[in-house]
Scaffold this motif. Structure first.
Motif, PDB file in Angstrom:
ATOM      1  N   ASP B  11      -6.207 -21.045 -12.838  1.00  0.00           N
ATOM      2  CA  ASP B  11      -5.078 -21.131 -11.810  1.00  0.00           C
ATOM      3  C   ASP B  11      -5.544 -20.519 -10.452  1.00  0.00           C
ATOM      4  N   ILE B  12      -5.896 -19.386 -10.375  1.00  0.00           N
ATOM      5  CA  ILE B  12      -6.400 -18.564  -9.303  1.00  0.00           C
ATOM      6  C   ILE B  12      -7.807 -19.164  -8.611  1.00  0.00           C
ATOM      7  N   VAL B  13      -8.321 -19.479  -9.443  1.00  0.00           N
ATOM      8  CA  VAL B  13      -9.621 -20.272  -8.890  1.00  0.00           C
ATOM      9  C   VAL B  13      -9.157 -21.360  -7.949  1.00  0.00           C
ATOM     10  N   THR B  14      -8.278 -22.332  -8.473  1.00  0.00           N
ATOM     11  CA  THR B  14      -7.704 -23.547  -7.919  1.00  0.00           C
ATOM     12  C   THR B  14      -6.979 -22.878  -6.772  1.00  0.00           C
ATOM     13  N   MET B  15      -6.280 -22.327  -6.811  1.00  0.00           N
ATOM     14  CA  MET B  15      -5.373 -21.557  -5.825  1.00  0.00           C
ATOM     15  C   MET B  15      -6.274 -21.493  -4.599  1.00  0.00           C
ATOM     16  N   ILE B  16      -7.416 -20.813  -4.617  1.00  0.00           N
ATOM     17  CA  ILE B  16      -7.886 -20.382  -3.567  1.00  0.00           C
ATOM     18  C   ILE B  16      -9.223 -21.035  -3.457  1.00  0.00           C
ATOM     19  N   GLN B  87      -8.826 -15.595   5.491  1.00  0.00           N
ATOM     20  CA  GLN B  87      -8.236 -16.918   5.380  1.00  0.00           C
ATOM     21  C   GLN B  87      -6.999 -16.728   4.707  1.00  0.00           C
ATOM     22  N   ALA B  88      -6.985 -15.918   3.648  1.00  0.00           N
ATOM     23  CA  ALA B  88      -5.627 -15.648   2.791  1.00  0.00           C
ATOM     24  C   ALA B  88      -5.569 -14.204   2.147  1.00  0.00           C
ATOM     25  N   VAL B  89      -4.354 -14.146   1.712  1.00  0.00           N
ATOM     26  CA  VAL B  89      -4.304 -12.722   1.122  1.00  0.00           C
ATOM     27  C   VAL B  89      -3.882 -13.163  -0.535  1.00  0.00           C
ATOM     28  N   LEU B  90      -4.687 -12.959  -1.521  1.00  0.00           N
ATOM     29  CA  LEU B  90      -4.392 -12.831  -2.838  1.00  0.00           C
ATOM     30  C   LEU B  90      -3.686 -11.864  -3.207  1.00  0.00           C
ATOM     31  N   SER B  91      -2.426 -11.712  -3.465  1.00  0.00           N
ATOM     32  CA  SER B  91      -1.855 -10.609  -3.889  1.00  0.00           C
ATOM     33  C   SER B  91      -1.446 -10.265  -5.264  1.00  0.00           C
ATOM     34  N   ILE B  92      -1.960  -9.149  -5.885  1.00  0.00           N
ATOM     35  CA  ILE B  92      -1.612  -8.992  -7.388  1.00  0.00           C
ATOM     36  C   ILE B  92      -0.564  -8.013  -7.489  1.00  0.00           C
ATOM     37  N   ALA B  93       0.514  -7.972  -6.597  1.00  0.00           N
ATOM     38  CA  ALA B  93       1.561  -7.215  -6.687  1.00  0.00           C
ATOM     39  C   ALA B  93       2.545  -8.140  -7.336  1.00  0.00           C
ATOM     40  N   THR B 107       0.643 -15.787   9.753  1.00  0.00           N
ATOM     41  CA  THR B 107      -0.197 -17.195  10.017  1.00  0.00           C
ATOM     42  C   THR B 107      -1.274 -17.164   8.828  1.00  0.00           C
ATOM     43  N   ILE B 108      -1.207 -16.153   7.795  1.00  0.00           N
ATOM     44  CA  ILE B 108      -2.107 -16.202   6.690  1.00  0.00           C
ATOM     45  C   ILE B 108      -1.457 -16.431   5.515  1.00  0.00           C
ATOM     46  N   PRO B 109      -1.848 -17.283   4.892  1.00  0.00           N
ATOM     47  CA  PRO B 109      -1.173 -17.679   3.360  1.00  0.00           C
ATOM     48  C   PRO B 109      -1.374 -16.466   2.482  1.00  0.00           C
ATOM     49  N   ALA B 110      -0.174 -16.355   1.663  1.00  0.00           N
ATOM     50  CA  ALA B 110      -0.120 -15.251   0.853  1.00  0.00           C
ATOM     51  C   ALA B 110      -0.099 -16.014  -0.637  1.00  0.00           C
ATOM     52  N   LEU B 111      -0.891 -15.676  -1.457  1.00  0.00           N
ATOM     53  CA  LEU B 111      -0.867 -16.217  -2.800  1.00  0.00           C
ATOM     54  C   LEU B 111      -0.447 -15.341  -3.942  1.00  0.00           C
ATOM     55  N   PRO B 112       0.138 -15.727  -4.694  1.00  0.00           N
ATOM     56  CA  PRO B 112       0.239 -15.021  -6.011  1.00  0.00           C
ATOM     57  C   PRO B 112      -0.648 -15.002  -7.096  1.00  0.00           C
ATOM     58  N   GLY B 113      -1.122 -13.752  -7.422  1.00  0.00           N
ATOM     59  CA  GLY B 113      -2.326 -13.704  -8.543  1.00  0.00           C
ATOM     60  C   GLY B 113      -1.339 -13.183 -10.116  1.00  0.00           C
ATOM     61  N   LEU B 114      -0.127 -13.160  -9.910  1.00  0.00           N
ATOM     62  CA  LEU B 114       0.368 -12.416 -10.979  1.00  0.00           C
ATOM     63  C   LEU B 114       1.858 -13.596 -11.332  1.00  0.00           C
ATOM     64  N   ASN B 115       2.056 -13.558 -12.693  1.00  0.00           N
ATOM     65  CA  ASN B 115       3.283 -14.100 -12.719  1.00  0.00           C
ATOM     66  C   ASN B 115       4.458 -13.010 -13.041  1.00  0.00           C
ATOM     67  N   THR B 116       5.217 -12.722 -11.805  1.00  0.00           N
ATOM     68  CA  THR B 116       6.149 -11.592 -12.159  1.00  0.00           C
ATOM     69  C   THR B 116       7.328 -11.888 -13.284  1.00  0.00           C
ATOM     70  N   SER B 117       7.421 -11.088 -14.082  1.00  0.00           N
ATOM     71  CA  SER B 117       8.001 -11.254 -15.429  1.00  0.00           C
ATOM     72  C   SER B 117       9.535 -10.869 -15.621  1.00  0.00           C
TER      73      SER B 117
END
Ligand code: SF4
Lengths: 307, 223
Positions: B11-16, B87-93, B107-117
């Motif tokens: 999923d992460i690879v697809t996202m980025i 080009q993007a920030v992949l955050s695993i917070a 202007t920079i996309p922020a992408l989620p690397g985790l599912n916050t539960s």
């Protein structure tokens, strides 16, 4: 409290009440309800319409209630708190009363994890006891939960379910006491296969004087086969099917197991009838509605009293 | 703490997929404690992404950072100096951190690397369990210190329902029945008689997420 409920009248008369239930179809066909209804004509005092039981989408309880009402039944609207918040609940209560529904059964409902839409949101704005409180407040105080007055109160006979077999066993009579304090007027119990455990619960209920505040209708279900007995024992949470019952079914050839199940059900009703505090039976013949009249006849419950 | 878990690497690879220069930002707070988004996990995820992209024949440049906290403007600002080069920030917070990134770097996309539960704690090595739903109106003093909103699958206030069986919830034999826990605890405290028999009034959910996004303002602390 006098409602238009036929069930309430039968109970007030001191007669041993008989109710049954009807599960609406998974489609928009009203004839399925009518056909199930026909099987119960003259056999029951009131009939429950389940509300998306086991969390499977079905025709709404209120619509099916209306179809049965048109046939002359006194339907019991089952309502679960799983799918509706207090706005929808109060609205449906008003709508039911406006359509001439006289009875409501307040339930929390099976968790949607069991059903056909486990992805659904889990509402539970209020619980089943709070639903009893809500309907009572609307009816007796003519007020909504926000304390605002309404124009016309919904006059419904208020029921709930109780499971004497669920854990922890020692709080099951106390939980009925809570329902009574909340304002419940009749109770339909979980299917009874373990009569000893039920008798124990009933004794506690009588000792607490709850049988005088609440009319207790004992739930029964005919087992169609050994397989059904085993399934209910192991797969249905809070169901107590003793081995002896399954053994008894095993003792007869497969094609006769259904008849034996009906026999067990009739004997159960006869024993329940003798128990202090039991005011009626609720016959849940799951997808076997055609057998309700045979059971009622066998248990000497026919004809139903005129009220 | 806030407990989260990694999204599947695919999923992460697809996202980025459309980026070849990203910042991978971890957080040293909750998600580090639950081993989902700390410094170590930043390193592991960076290698996994690099490997996946290599297999694809496309290189990717990853700048690894782990901030003290991603839910605090002061720390989120620490990447300001170089953020524009990526080009993007992949955050695993947790989801808070991802949103803080988005709010700070317009202007920079922020992408989620985790599912916050959930909000919970650890039970044993590698096991975490939910404890709080943040309903905004704590009633733990009335329920033996065990939360019916969170630990009963139906959030019943006058439980247990008819599905409770041998201490387990009807939803799953792996799940404890919250009401069995409450009853046992009330008994141990000698509070069962007076607490259990009381009818629990209908809850006001307006302090919960149901009332819309929540905000706390402490006048005494404002500058
Ligand atoms: S079994 Fe227990 S935890 Fe599960 S829904 Fe019922 S009362 Fe709540």
């Amino acid at each position: 409290m006098k409602t238009g409920s036929r069930l309430e009248k039968v109970l007030e008369k001191g007669a041993f009440a008989v109710t049954s239930e009807c599960g609406p179809p998974r489609g928009a066909d009203p004839d399925v309800i009518r056909e199930k209804g026909k099987l119960l004509e003259g056999v029951v005092d009131a009939v429950n319409i389940t509300d998306c039981q086991t969390s499977v989408v079905r025709m709404s309880s209120l619509s099916a209630c209306l179809i049965l009402k048109e046939m002359g039944f006194d339907p019991i609207l089952q309502m679960v708190t799983r799918d509706r918040n207090r706005i929808a609940i109060q609205s449906d209560v008003l709508g039911a009363a406006a359509l001439g529904i006289n009875n409501i059964l307040c339930l929390s409902g099976d968790h949607q994890r069991f059903g056909d839409h486990p992805q659904a949101k889990n509402v539970y704005d209020i619980d089943s006891i709070q639903l009893i409180m809500t309907v009572k407040k609307m009816r007796d105080e003519k007020k909504f939960l926000n304390d605002q007055e309404m124009t016309k109160a919904p006059v419904l006979f208020i029921g709930a379910a109780e499971n004497p077999f669920a854990d922890p066993l020692e709080i099951r009579a106390l939980r009925l006491a809570k329902k009574a304090a909340a304002g419940v007027e009749f109770i339909q119990t979980q299917c009874i296969f373990n009569l000893d455990r039920f008798a124990e619960w009933m004794r506690e209920v009588v000792d607490m004087g709850l049988h005088e505040k609440v009319a207790i209708l004992a739930g029964v279900t005919p087992l169609k086969s050994v397989g059904m007995g085993k399934y209910m024992k192991s797969q249905v949470p809070g169901m107590d099917v003793p081995d002896a019952v399954i053994e008894r079914l095993k003792g007869v050839p497969k094609e006769k197991q259904g008849a034996e199940g009906i026999k067990i059900c009739i004997e159960t009703i006869q024993r329940l009838r003798e128990m202090k505090g039991v005011r009626g039976v609720h016959i849940m013949a799951i997808e076997w509605e055609e057998k309700v009249s045979e059971i009622a006849k066998g248990a000497d419950l026919l004809p139903r009293p005129k009220v | 703490m806030i407990v989260a878990q990694a999204k599947p690497i695919e999923d992460i690879v697809t996202m980025i997929d459309r980026y070849d220069k990203i910042i991978l930002a971890g957080c040293k707070a909750c998600v580090a404690v639950c081993a989902a988004g700390g410094e170590k996990e930043v390193g592991i995820l960076a290698s996994a992404i690099t490997l996946a992209r290599k297999r694809d024949g496309r290189a990717i440049e990853i700048r690894e950072v782990t901030l003290e906290r991603q839910c605090d403007p002061e720390y989120v600002e620490q990447i300001r100096g170089f953020a524009g080069d990526y080009q993007a920030v992949l955050s695993i917070a947790c989801g808070v951190g991802v949103q803080y990134m988005a709010e700070h770097y317009k202007t920079i996309p922020a992408l989620p690397g985790l599912n916050t539960s959930f909000m919970g704690g650890s039970l044993e090595q590698g096991v975490w369990s939910e404890r709080c739903q943040g309903c905004g109106q704590c009633i733990l003093h009335l329920t033996g210190g065990i939360c019916p909103v969170t630990r009963c699958s139906k959030s019943l206030f006058n439980g247990p329902c008819g599905g409770s069986s041998k201490g387990k919830c009807e939803v799953s034999p792996e799940m404890e029945c919250g009401w069995q826990l409450i009853i046992d605890r009330l008994k141990a405290l000698g509070e069962f008689e007076n607490r259990f028999t009381e009818l629990f009034p209908i809850k006001d959910w307006s302090t919960s997420r149901d009332g819309g996004q929540r905000k706390i303002t402490r006048e005494d602390m404002k500058a």
